[in-house]
Design a protein around this motif. Structure first.
Motif, PDB file in Angstrom:
ATOM      1  N   SER A 118      -1.152   8.408   0.365  1.00 32.63           N
ATOM      2  CA  SER A 118      -0.992   9.190  -0.871  1.00 32.63           C
ATOM      3  C   SER A 118      -0.131  10.524  -0.924  1.00 32.63           C
ATOM      4  O   SER A 118       0.377  10.918   0.012  1.00 32.63           O
ATOM      5  CB  SER A 118      -2.578   9.532  -0.774  1.00 32.63           C
ATOM      6  OG  SER A 118      -3.505   8.611  -0.665  1.00 32.63           O
ATOM      7  N   GLY A 177     -10.180   3.325   4.001  1.00 28.90           N
ATOM      8  CA  GLY A 177      -8.474   3.117   3.866  1.00 28.90           C
ATOM      9  C   GLY A 177      -7.820   3.923   4.781  1.00 28.90           C
ATOM     10  O   GLY A 177      -7.313   4.889   4.269  1.00 28.90           O
ATOM     11  N   THR A 185      -9.860   6.252  -0.154  1.00 31.18           N
ATOM     12  CA  THR A 185      -8.800   6.498  -0.536  1.00 31.18           C
ATOM     13  C   THR A 185      -8.128   5.226  -1.317  1.00 31.18           C
ATOM     14  O   THR A 185      -6.988   5.007  -1.359  1.00 31.18           O
ATOM     15  CB  THR A 185      -7.583   6.895   0.551  1.00 31.18           C
ATOM     16  OG1 THR A 185      -7.719   5.909   1.568  1.00 31.18           O
ATOM     17  CG2 THR A 185      -8.211   8.268   1.262  1.00 31.18           C
ATOM     18  N   GLN A 237       0.924  -1.218  -0.040  1.00 32.08           N
ATOM     19  CA  GLN A 237       0.087  -0.105  -0.046  1.00 32.08           C
ATOM     20  C   GLN A 237       0.790   1.356  -0.013  1.00 32.08           C
ATOM     21  O   GLN A 237       2.146   1.006   0.341  1.00 32.08           O
ATOM     22  CB  GLN A 237      -1.073  -0.013   1.273  1.00 32.08           C
ATOM     23  CG  GLN A 237      -1.882  -1.328   1.034  1.00 32.08           C
ATOM     24  CD  GLN A 237      -2.522  -1.329  -0.006  1.00 32.08           C
ATOM     25  OE1 GLN A 237      -3.082  -0.612  -0.496  1.00 32.08           O
ATOM     26  NE2 GLN A 237      -2.868  -2.603  -0.595  1.00 32.08           N
ATOM     27  N   THR A 238       0.252   2.384  -0.284  1.00 29.62           N
ATOM     28  CA  THR A 238       0.912   3.630  -0.253  1.00 29.62           C
ATOM     29  C   THR A 238       0.121   4.768   0.667  1.00 29.62           C
ATOM     30  O   THR A 238      -0.998   4.515   0.611  1.00 29.62           O
ATOM     31  CB  THR A 238       1.107   4.161  -1.704  1.00 29.62           C
ATOM     32  OG1 THR A 238      -0.304   4.337  -2.292  1.00 29.62           O
ATOM     33  CG2 THR A 238       1.865   3.299  -2.776  1.00 29.62           C
ATOM     34  N   SER A 288      -1.580   4.609   6.127  1.00 23.34           N
ATOM     35  CA  SER A 288      -0.702   5.049   7.145  1.00 23.34           C
ATOM     36  C   SER A 288      -1.276   5.794   8.396  1.00 23.34           C
ATOM     37  O   SER A 288      -0.739   6.160   9.285  1.00 23.34           O
ATOM     38  CB  SER A 288       0.219   5.984   6.220  1.00 23.34           C
ATOM     39  OG  SER A 288      -0.268   7.193   6.215  1.00 23.34           O
ATOM     40  N   ASP A 309     -13.952  -4.578   5.617  1.00 21.41           N
ATOM     41  CA  ASP A 309     -14.203  -4.089   4.163  1.00 21.41           C
ATOM     42  C   ASP A 309     -15.160  -2.781   4.312  1.00 21.41           C
ATOM     43  O   ASP A 309     -16.344  -2.715   4.486  1.00 21.41           O
ATOM     44  CB  ASP A 309     -15.015  -5.097   3.425  1.00 21.41           C
ATOM     45  CG  ASP A 309     -15.314  -4.510   1.935  1.00 21.41           C
ATOM     46  OD1 ASP A 309     -14.793  -3.394   1.508  1.00 21.41           O
ATOM     47  OD2 ASP A 309     -16.237  -5.229   1.149  1.00 21.41           O
ATOM     48  N   GLY A 310     -14.467  -1.580   3.988  1.00 19.67           N
ATOM     49  CA  GLY A 310     -15.303  -0.387   3.992  1.00 19.67           C
ATOM     50  C   GLY A 310     -16.048  -0.097   2.809  1.00 19.67           C
ATOM     51  O   GLY A 310     -16.841   0.844   2.975  1.00 19.67           O
ATOM     52  N   GLU A 319     -10.327   0.246   7.793  1.00 17.31           N
ATOM     53  CA  GLU A 319      -9.064  -0.309   7.058  1.00 17.31           C
ATOM     54  C   GLU A 319      -9.215  -1.845   6.971  1.00 17.31           C
ATOM     55  O   GLU A 319      -9.363  -2.587   7.901  1.00 17.31           O
ATOM     56  CB  GLU A 319      -7.823   0.103   7.804  1.00 17.31           C
ATOM     57  CG  GLU A 319      -6.469  -0.552   7.406  1.00 17.31           C
ATOM     58  CD  GLU A 319      -6.289  -0.198   5.648  1.00 17.31           C
ATOM     59  OE1 GLU A 319      -6.235   0.716   5.387  1.00 17.31           O
ATOM     60  OE2 GLU A 319      -5.938  -1.434   4.861  1.00 17.31           O
ATOM     61  N   VAL A 320      -8.901  -2.358   5.710  1.00 14.98           N
ATOM     62  CA  VAL A 320      -9.036  -3.944   5.362  1.00 14.98           C
ATOM     63  C   VAL A 320      -7.997  -4.625   6.035  1.00 14.98           C
ATOM     64  O   VAL A 320      -8.042  -5.860   6.121  1.00 14.98           O
ATOM     65  CB  VAL A 320      -9.717  -4.081   3.988  1.00 14.98           C
ATOM     66  CG1 VAL A 320      -8.196  -4.074   3.103  1.00 14.98           C
ATOM     67  CG2 VAL A 320     -10.137  -5.387   4.024  1.00 14.98           C
ATOM     68  N   VAL A 366     -10.116  -2.879  -2.176  1.00 15.00           N
ATOM     69  CA  VAL A 366     -10.247  -4.495  -2.118  1.00 15.00           C
ATOM     70  C   VAL A 366     -11.840  -4.858  -1.795  1.00 15.00           C
ATOM     71  O   VAL A 366     -12.493  -4.343  -0.981  1.00 15.00           O
ATOM     72  CB  VAL A 366      -9.339  -5.190  -1.086  1.00 15.00           C
ATOM     73  CG1 VAL A 366      -9.750  -6.639  -1.011  1.00 15.00           C
ATOM     74  CG2 VAL A 366      -7.898  -4.649  -1.546  1.00 15.00           C
TER      75      VAL A 366
END
Ligand code: SAH
Length: 210
Positions: free
Chosen positions: A63, A87, A152, A60-61, A90, A135-136, A108-109, A207
């Protein structure tokens, strides 16, 4: 307290964010304050204020700073709002929201990322954030309605559960698409949902958990 990252942060706000047209003065102050380097892995701190997304582990990143600013500004926050974030990643965007609104609900998943973000944000003293692992794309209906929803990660289409969790006047911003993605803003006015496409973007995929 000034640290060696403060100069980098102030420069980031001027050269990447204000210069590209983000005007919300309260938001610019928040971005000058939130220590973005604490949200990236220790060995990448020097790069935390660069004009790009960065890897945070688990594929993951975090943004790009400008995108965080652009999406937050689109929510038009005054300070009293309840916000749903999909999401957590971080936790950097979460911190910006927590400073700009009253309450943040963040889903967050990936459990490990949620755990780390919770630790970072707890260490910084935030007390107006609630976290959930799952799962958001289904939202967090128990706490709806929200004044703002921000996603995000990119969905192929707007997840049906999300617009219905907006209150009247509420704003939803999310990237939509696969290879080519657009940031989409949906504003609820009573029973109507107004949709605008704002900017081409590139996010990791949302996801879907079955
Ligand atoms: N705002 C974060 C962005 C992280 S990248 C930041 O700047 O750090 C997108 C995040 O969305 C990843 O952490 C990914 O695990 C998460 N994600 C992907 N699909 C999801 C889903 N269905 N529900 C909740 N989180 C999801």
């Amino acid at each position: 307290m000034a640290d060696r990252f403060t100069d980098l942060r102030l420069k980031m706000v001027e050269t990447q964010i204000a210069s590209r047209g983000v005007k919300d003065a309260r938001l610019l102050e928040v971005l000058r304050r939130v220590p973005r380097h604490l949200f990236v892995p220790e060995n990448r701190r020097e790069e935390a204020y660069e004009d790009e997304p960065l890897a945070i582990g688990e594929g993951q990143t975090i943004s790009q700073p400008y995108i965080v600013a652009f999406m937050t500004e689109a929510l038009k926050l005054g300070g009293r709002e309840r916000i749903l974030e999909i999401g957590t990643g971080s936790g950097y965007q979460t911190a910006v929201l927590a400073e700009s609104a009253a309450e943040v609900f963040s889903v967050e998943v990936i459990e490990e990322l949620s755990r780390r973000a919770r630790e970072t944000l707890g260490g910084l003293g935030y007390e107006n954030i609630r976290f959930r692992v799952g799962d958001g794309s289904r939202g967090w209906p128990e706490n709806a309605p929200y004044d703002g929803i921000i996603v995000t990660a990119a969905a192929e289409a707007v997840p049906a559960a999300l617009p219905s969790q907006l209150g009247d006047g509420g704003r939803l911003i999310l990237p939509v698409g696969t290879a080519a993605q657009e940031l989409v803003l949906i504003v609820r006015e009573g029973k109507d949902f107004h949709r605008t496409e704002l900017l081409p973007v590139r996010f990791v995929p949302l996801v879907t958990v079955h």
